[in-house]
Write a protein that holds these residues in place. Structure first.
Motif, PDB file in Angstrom:
ATOM      1  N   GLN A 181     -11.293  -4.549  -3.262  1.00 59.47           N
ATOM      2  CA  GLN A 181      -9.842  -4.719  -3.186  1.00 59.47           C
ATOM      3  C   GLN A 181      -9.422  -6.140  -3.539  1.00 59.47           C
ATOM      4  OE1 GLN A 181      -8.204  -4.525   0.913  1.00 59.47           O
ATOM      5  NE2 GLN A 181     -10.265  -4.065   1.636  1.00 59.47           N
ATOM      6  N   PRO A 182      -8.218  -6.237  -4.098  1.00 56.87           N
ATOM      7  CA  PRO A 182      -7.251  -5.161  -4.350  1.00 56.87           C
ATOM      8  C   PRO A 182      -7.604  -4.355  -5.592  1.00 56.87           C
ATOM      9  CG  PRO A 182      -6.366  -7.223  -5.147  1.00 56.87           C
ATOM     10  CD  PRO A 182      -7.668  -7.569  -4.477  1.00 56.87           C
ATOM     11  N   ASP A 183      -7.309  -3.070  -5.558  1.00 60.97           N
ATOM     12  CA  ASP A 183      -7.505  -2.200  -6.706  1.00 60.97           C
ATOM     13  C   ASP A 183      -6.157  -1.571  -7.042  1.00 60.97           C
ATOM     14  OD1 ASP A 183      -9.713  -0.404  -8.313  1.00 60.97           O
ATOM     15  OD2 ASP A 183      -7.946   0.753  -7.747  1.00 60.97           O
ATOM     16  N   PHE A 184      -5.639  -1.923  -8.210  1.00 55.10           N
ATOM     17  CA  PHE A 184      -4.314  -1.452  -8.602  1.00 55.10           C
ATOM     18  C   PHE A 184      -4.384  -0.240  -9.530  1.00 55.10           C
ATOM     19  CE2 PHE A 184      -3.873  -6.082  -7.836  1.00 55.10           C
ATOM     20  CZ  PHE A 184      -3.058  -6.008  -6.720  1.00 55.10           C
ATOM     21  N   ALA A 185      -5.601   0.214  -9.832  1.00 58.05           N
ATOM     22  CA  ALA A 185      -5.749   1.367 -10.718  1.00 58.05           C
ATOM     23  C   ALA A 185      -5.704   2.688  -9.964  1.00 58.05           C
ATOM     24  CB  ALA A 185      -7.051   1.255 -11.511  1.00 58.05           C
ATOM     25  N   SER A 186      -6.332   2.728  -8.765  1.00 57.19           N
ATOM     26  CA  SER A 186      -6.414   4.009  -8.066  1.00 57.19           C
ATOM     27  C   SER A 186      -6.043   3.941  -6.583  1.00 57.19           C
ATOM     28  CB  SER A 186      -7.831   4.584  -8.195  1.00 57.19           C
ATOM     29  OG  SER A 186      -8.785   3.737  -7.586  1.00 57.19           O
ATOM     30  N   VAL A 187      -6.004   2.747  -5.991  1.00 55.55           N
ATOM     31  CA  VAL A 187      -5.695   2.634  -4.561  1.00 55.55           C
ATOM     32  C   VAL A 187      -4.258   2.190  -4.339  1.00 55.55           C
ATOM     33  CG1 VAL A 187      -6.273   1.520  -2.378  1.00 55.55           C
ATOM     34  CG2 VAL A 187      -8.096   2.167  -3.963  1.00 55.55           C
ATOM     35  N   ASP A 188      -3.940   0.979  -4.733  1.00 55.42           N
ATOM     36  CA  ASP A 188      -2.600   0.442  -4.491  1.00 55.42           C
ATOM     37  C   ASP A 188      -1.705   0.794  -5.679  1.00 55.42           C
ATOM     38  OD1 ASP A 188      -0.515  -0.823  -3.326  1.00 55.42           O
ATOM     39  OD2 ASP A 188      -1.400  -2.818  -3.314  1.00 55.42           O
ATOM     40  N   THR A 189      -1.245   2.025  -5.679  1.00 56.70           N
ATOM     41  CA  THR A 189      -0.467   2.577  -6.785  1.00 56.70           C
ATOM     42  C   THR A 189       0.871   3.097  -6.260  1.00 56.70           C
ATOM     43  OG1 THR A 189      -1.171   4.882  -6.571  1.00 56.70           O
ATOM     44  CG2 THR A 189      -2.685   3.375  -7.717  1.00 56.70           C
ATOM     45  N   PRO A 190       1.786   3.490  -7.154  1.00 53.98           N
ATOM     46  CA  PRO A 190       3.069   4.052  -6.708  1.00 53.98           C
ATOM     47  C   PRO A 190       2.968   5.409  -6.023  1.00 53.98           C
ATOM     48  CG  PRO A 190       3.255   3.162  -8.929  1.00 53.98           C
ATOM     49  CD  PRO A 190       1.797   3.193  -8.601  1.00 53.98           C
ATOM     50  N   HIS A 191       1.750   5.944  -5.853  1.00 49.16           N
ATOM     51  CA  HIS A 191       1.595   7.225  -5.167  1.00 49.16           C
ATOM     52  C   HIS A 191       1.782   7.099  -3.655  1.00 49.16           C
ATOM     53  CE1 HIS A 191      -0.457   7.844  -9.018  1.00 49.16           C
ATOM     54  NE2 HIS A 191      -0.216   9.127  -8.846  1.00 49.16           N
ATOM     55  N   ARG A 192       1.981   5.904  -3.152  1.00 43.19           N
ATOM     56  CA  ARG A 192       2.235   5.710  -1.721  1.00 43.19           C
ATOM     57  C   ARG A 192       3.118   4.477  -1.561  1.00 43.19           C
ATOM     58  NH1 ARG A 192      -2.873   2.388   0.624  1.00 43.19           N
ATOM     59  NH2 ARG A 192      -2.701   0.815  -0.968  1.00 43.19           N
ATOM     60  N   HIS A 193       3.668   4.321  -0.343  1.00 40.85           N
ATOM     61  CA  HIS A 193       4.588   3.199  -0.081  1.00 40.85           C
ATOM     62  C   HIS A 193       4.261   2.639   1.300  1.00 40.85           C
ATOM     63  CE1 HIS A 193       7.970   0.687  -0.798  1.00 40.85           C
ATOM     64  NE2 HIS A 193       8.748   1.228   0.114  1.00 40.85           N
ATOM     65  N   LEU A 194       3.433   1.597   1.335  1.00 43.16           N
ATOM     66  CA  LEU A 194       2.934   1.074   2.608  1.00 43.16           C
ATOM     67  C   LEU A 194       4.031   0.565   3.536  1.00 43.16           C
ATOM     68  CD1 LEU A 194      -0.417  -0.729   1.719  1.00 43.16           C
ATOM     69  CD2 LEU A 194      -0.056   1.509   2.760  1.00 43.16           C
ATOM     70  N   PRO A 195       5.085  -0.141   3.051  1.00 46.58           N
ATOM     71  CA  PRO A 195       6.134  -0.567   3.991  1.00 46.58           C
ATOM     72  C   PRO A 195       6.774   0.606   4.726  1.00 46.58           C
ATOM     73  CG  PRO A 195       6.289  -1.814   1.963  1.00 46.58           C
ATOM     74  CD  PRO A 195       5.285  -0.733   1.710  1.00 46.58           C
ATOM     75  N   ALA A 196       6.998   1.716   4.027  1.00 48.62           N
ATOM     76  CA  ALA A 196       7.577   2.884   4.689  1.00 48.62           C
ATOM     77  C   ALA A 196       6.595   3.479   5.696  1.00 48.62           C
ATOM     78  CB  ALA A 196       7.973   3.928   3.643  1.00 48.62           C
ATOM     79  N   PHE A 197       5.319   3.472   5.360  1.00 48.24           N
ATOM     80  CA  PHE A 197       4.295   3.962   6.285  1.00 48.24           C
ATOM     81  C   PHE A 197       4.296   3.135   7.563  1.00 48.24           C
ATOM     82  CE2 PHE A 197      -0.406   3.908   7.376  1.00 48.24           C
ATOM     83  CZ  PHE A 197      -0.471   5.215   7.842  1.00 48.24           C
ATOM     84  N   VAL A 198       4.384   1.817   7.437  1.00 49.74           N
ATOM     85  CA  VAL A 198       4.419   0.948   8.612  1.00 49.74           C
ATOM     86  C   VAL A 198       5.710   1.171   9.403  1.00 49.74           C
ATOM     87  CG1 VAL A 198       4.479  -1.464   9.374  1.00 49.74           C
ATOM     88  CG2 VAL A 198       2.881  -0.753   7.577  1.00 49.74           C
TER      89      VAL A 198
ATOM     90  N   GLU B 250      -7.799  -2.034   4.710  1.00 50.71           N
ATOM     91  CA  GLU B 250      -7.066  -2.510   3.535  1.00 50.71           C
ATOM     92  C   GLU B 250      -6.325  -3.786   3.922  1.00 50.71           C
ATOM     93  OE1 GLU B 250      -3.806  -1.211   0.152  1.00 50.71           O
ATOM     94  OE2 GLU B 250      -4.193   0.132   1.840  1.00 50.71           O
ATOM     95  N   ARG B 251      -6.564  -4.849   3.201  1.00 52.00           N
ATOM     96  CA  ARG B 251      -6.005  -6.148   3.589  1.00 52.00           C
ATOM     97  C   ARG B 251      -4.484  -6.134   3.558  1.00 52.00           C
ATOM     98  NH1 ARG B 251     -10.095  -8.730  -0.638  1.00 52.00           N
ATOM     99  NH2 ARG B 251     -12.035  -8.478   0.543  1.00 52.00           N
ATOM    100  N   ARG B 252      -3.891  -5.501   2.555  1.00 50.23           N
ATOM    101  CA  ARG B 252      -2.423  -5.472   2.474  1.00 50.23           C
ATOM    102  C   ARG B 252      -1.836  -4.744   3.667  1.00 50.23           C
ATOM    103  NH1 ARG B 252       0.766  -3.869  -2.933  1.00 50.23           N
ATOM    104  NH2 ARG B 252       0.853  -6.132  -3.141  1.00 50.23           N
ATOM    105  N   LEU B 253      -2.390  -3.596   4.025  1.00 48.79           N
ATOM    106  CA  LEU B 253      -1.874  -2.860   5.180  1.00 48.79           C
ATOM    107  C   LEU B 253      -2.060  -3.670   6.452  1.00 48.79           C
ATOM    108  CD1 LEU B 253      -0.691  -0.364   6.529  1.00 48.79           C
ATOM    109  CD2 LEU B 253      -3.010   0.568   6.673  1.00 48.79           C
ATOM    110  N   TRP B 254      -3.222  -4.294   6.627  1.00 53.27           N
ATOM    111  CA  TRP B 254      -3.461  -5.076   7.832  1.00 53.27           C
ATOM    112  C   TRP B 254      -2.425  -6.192   7.971  1.00 53.27           C
ATOM    113  CZ3 TRP B 254      -5.649  -4.685  12.326  1.00 53.27           C
ATOM    114  CH2 TRP B 254      -5.937  -5.826  13.078  1.00 53.27           C
ATOM    115  N   THR B 255      -2.079  -6.827   6.872  1.00 52.66           N
ATOM    116  CA  THR B 255      -1.058  -7.880   6.904  1.00 52.66           C
ATOM    117  C   THR B 255       0.287  -7.309   7.318  1.00 52.66           C
ATOM    118  OG1 THR B 255      -2.220  -9.143   5.193  1.00 52.66           O
ATOM    119  CG2 THR B 255       0.102  -9.643   5.537  1.00 52.66           C
ATOM    120  N   LEU B 256       0.664  -6.173   6.760  1.00 52.73           N
ATOM    121  CA  LEU B 256       1.940  -5.548   7.118  1.00 52.73           C
ATOM    122  C   LEU B 256       1.961  -5.116   8.583  1.00 52.73           C
ATOM    123  CD1 LEU B 256       2.563  -3.321   3.964  1.00 52.73           C
ATOM    124  CD2 LEU B 256       3.788  -5.404   4.595  1.00 52.73           C
ATOM    125  N   MET B 257       0.806  -4.716   9.100  1.00 49.97           N
ATOM    126  CA  MET B 257       0.732  -4.236  10.479  1.00 49.97           C
ATOM    127  C   MET B 257       0.931  -5.333  11.518  1.00 49.97           C
ATOM    128  SD  MET B 257      -2.505  -1.619  10.166  1.00 49.97           S
ATOM    129  CE  MET B 257      -2.867  -1.803  11.918  1.00 49.97           C
TER     130      MET B 257
END
Length: 517
Positions: A320-337, A362-369
């Motif tokens: 990570q970060p992986d922008f090809a298959s993980v951190d993509t527009p198929h999900r929205h982490l701020p809304a999940f949090v 996932e480092r981005r999610l952990w930061t948002l959390m």
């Protein structure tokens, strides 16, 4: 069952996630957990003492309510030794007979067993596998895939199978396949024990599996036998391994079914692909819910707990970060949090399973959390495979209504955050960067330096995380000396002790040396 249930646990090994985590989950409910003496249990690839394990089990069985047992530990000395030792099948089955004897000594004892279908390791590891795997791992993996493709699709795959067979020394292939056949025979015998009523529930799990391979072939053979025996009501076959003691402890302590509302980080999360499992995320979630005795809820309102699952956009990635298959527009982490915050504000029990990446949060999610009240989570997991994470997170959620000891709950919850996020997602790579091209399989002479770097980096982070999220709970934390479970960076050990705090203003105490008491 007595007022304070007494459980016996024979774990796969002594790593924190396979021993301390299930013990902690049980103790937060007030249950008593007894485990064999440490020197009877396996350590890394050194087998446990199967004679002492049998003796311990038969001494303890008359006084217990339930047993959670790893078949590989009882019969082959451990989950990893089971892939390495050459013990003959007749001796292995003789050791399995200890379960019948335990049932005879205590007819009311509930026996929850699990076995791990031999994996086909993704890495050429000569320590967790037989030594020759370090040289022939790639060829053995190719044979595994070719064999299963031929078994499923027939003559069109014959040439690939013959080519894979020819690439391997005959003795290496015969030994490797023979080990698998012996362990499969153990699992077939366990199915007979299930059918005969000796076992209360049985899980047969696939470690580091893929859609094609010898593990998938073994799975189909075991499933066919389960069809013949008619035991599916008390059997689960699915991808998992290290986390199964958590699932079975949840079953033992809460035999009734619990409902979980599954909330994904993306609307298509159930279809996300995983690296170490043979099925999409949604089917893996359903399997782990069933193994722990849970079912999906139809709405958050009727759920006993929320299982919040952070899935990759389309497929897991290793780095990570992986922008090809993980951190993509198929999900929205701020809304999940935001959804997590709303669930916690509504007083719902929320257990979070972060499976976007294997081997850490996932480092981005952990930061948002960090904006969430993390101490109010019912559970958290983000370790190793998706199955490892899901199994432990589901167990946290199922046991949430039974928590009687809030300090014990905070301890096991905080320990997962330290390991899965602080260590696996951040600190482990920083320690590796300070070393001189360390082997992923054996640190050798660099182990002391690695542990010194580990303590220097992670100890202040542990204290800071506690102060930010747990200091206001009225609980106190003692921090021991971090070290490595084995001579490799993959698994850390972070001794922690949480107790009611006499002085709330002094919520963190650093203690030199290992924790005691």
């Amino acid at each position: 069952m007595r007022a304070s249930p007494r459980l016996l646990l024979i774990p796969p090994d002594t790593r924190p996630p396979t021993l301390d985590l299930p013990v902690g989950l049980a103790r937060m409910t007030g249950a008593e957990v007894r485990v064999p003496p440490p020197d009877a249990l396996p350590h890394f690839f050194t087998p446990g003492d199967t004679d002492r394990l049998r003796e311990w089990l038969l001494d303890e069985a008359p006084h217990a309510d339930a047993l959670i047992v790893c078949l590989e530990t009882l019969c082959l000395g451990g989950m990893i030794p089971a892939r390495r030792v050459s013990d003959p099948l007749d001796l292995v089955l003789e050791r399995l007979g200890a379960l019948r004897e335990a049932r005879r000594l205590n007819p009311n004892l509930r026996l929850y067993a699990f076995g791990v279908i031999v994996r086909v390791a993704h890495d050429n590891d000569p320590h967790e596998e037989k030594p020759y795997y370090g040289e022939w791992g790639r060829e053995l993996r190719a044979y595994s895939t070719a064999f299963d493709r031929h078994a499923r699709h027939g003559a069109g795959e014959r040439a690939a199978l013959e080519e894979a067979h020819a690439a391997l020394p005959a003795d290496v292939l015969a030994d490797w396949v023979g080990t698998r056949e012996r362990n499969r025979a153990l699992h077939l015998a366990a199915l007979d024990l299930l059918a005969g009523g000796t076992l209360t529930h049985l899980c047969l799990t696939l470690d580091d599996t893929t859609p094609y391979g010898l593990a998938a072939f073994d799975r189909r053979m075991l499933e066919a036998r389960a069809d013949e025996l008619g035991v599916w009501e008390r059997l689960d076959v699915y991808p998992g391994a290290d986390e199964v003691p958590c699932a079975l402890i949840a079953r033992a302590l809460a035999p009734e079914r619990r409902r979980a509302w599954v909330r994904y980080s993306g609307t298509l999360g159930a279809g996300a692909e995983l690296i170490y499992e043979d099925r999409p995320a949604g089917e893996l979630v359903r399997a782990h819910l069933r193994a722990a005795g849970c079912v999906p809820a139809d709405s958050p309102g009727e759920a006993d707990f929320i299982l919040a699952v952070n899935t990759p956009g389309t497929r897991q990635a290793s780095f990570q970060p992986d922008f090809a298959s993980v951190d993509t527009p198929h999900r929205h982490l701020p809304a999940f949090v935001d959804d997590l915050r709303d669930d916690l504000s509504a007083g719902r029990a929320v257990s979070l399973a972060d499976i976007a990446y294997p081997n850490g949060a996932e480092r981005r999610l952990w930061t948002l959390m960090q904006s969430l009240p993390l101490a109010r989570l019912a559970g958290y997991g983000a370790w190793n495979t998706a199955g490892n994470t899901l199994g432990s997170a589901v167990a946290f959620g199922k046991l949430a209504p039974l928590v009687r000891d809030r300090a014990a709950h905070a301890e096991v919850l905080f320990a997962r955050m330290v390991d899965d996020a602080l260590y696996q997602a951040f600190t482990r790579s920083e320690v590796r960067a300070r070393l001189d091209n360390p082997s992923p399989f054996d640190l050798g002479e660099q182990r002391d330096a690695a542990e010194a770097h580990l303590r220097e980096i992670i100890t202040p982070r542990i204290r800071a995380l506690w102060e930010r999220h747990f200091a206001g709970t009225g609980l106190g934390l003692k921090v021991g000396e971090a070290h490595l479970a084995w001579p490799r960076l993959f698994t850390g050990v972070f001794p922690l002790m949480v107790r009611e705090s006499a002085e709330r203003g002094m919520s963190v105490e650093a203690k030199a040396g290992n924790l005691e008491g």
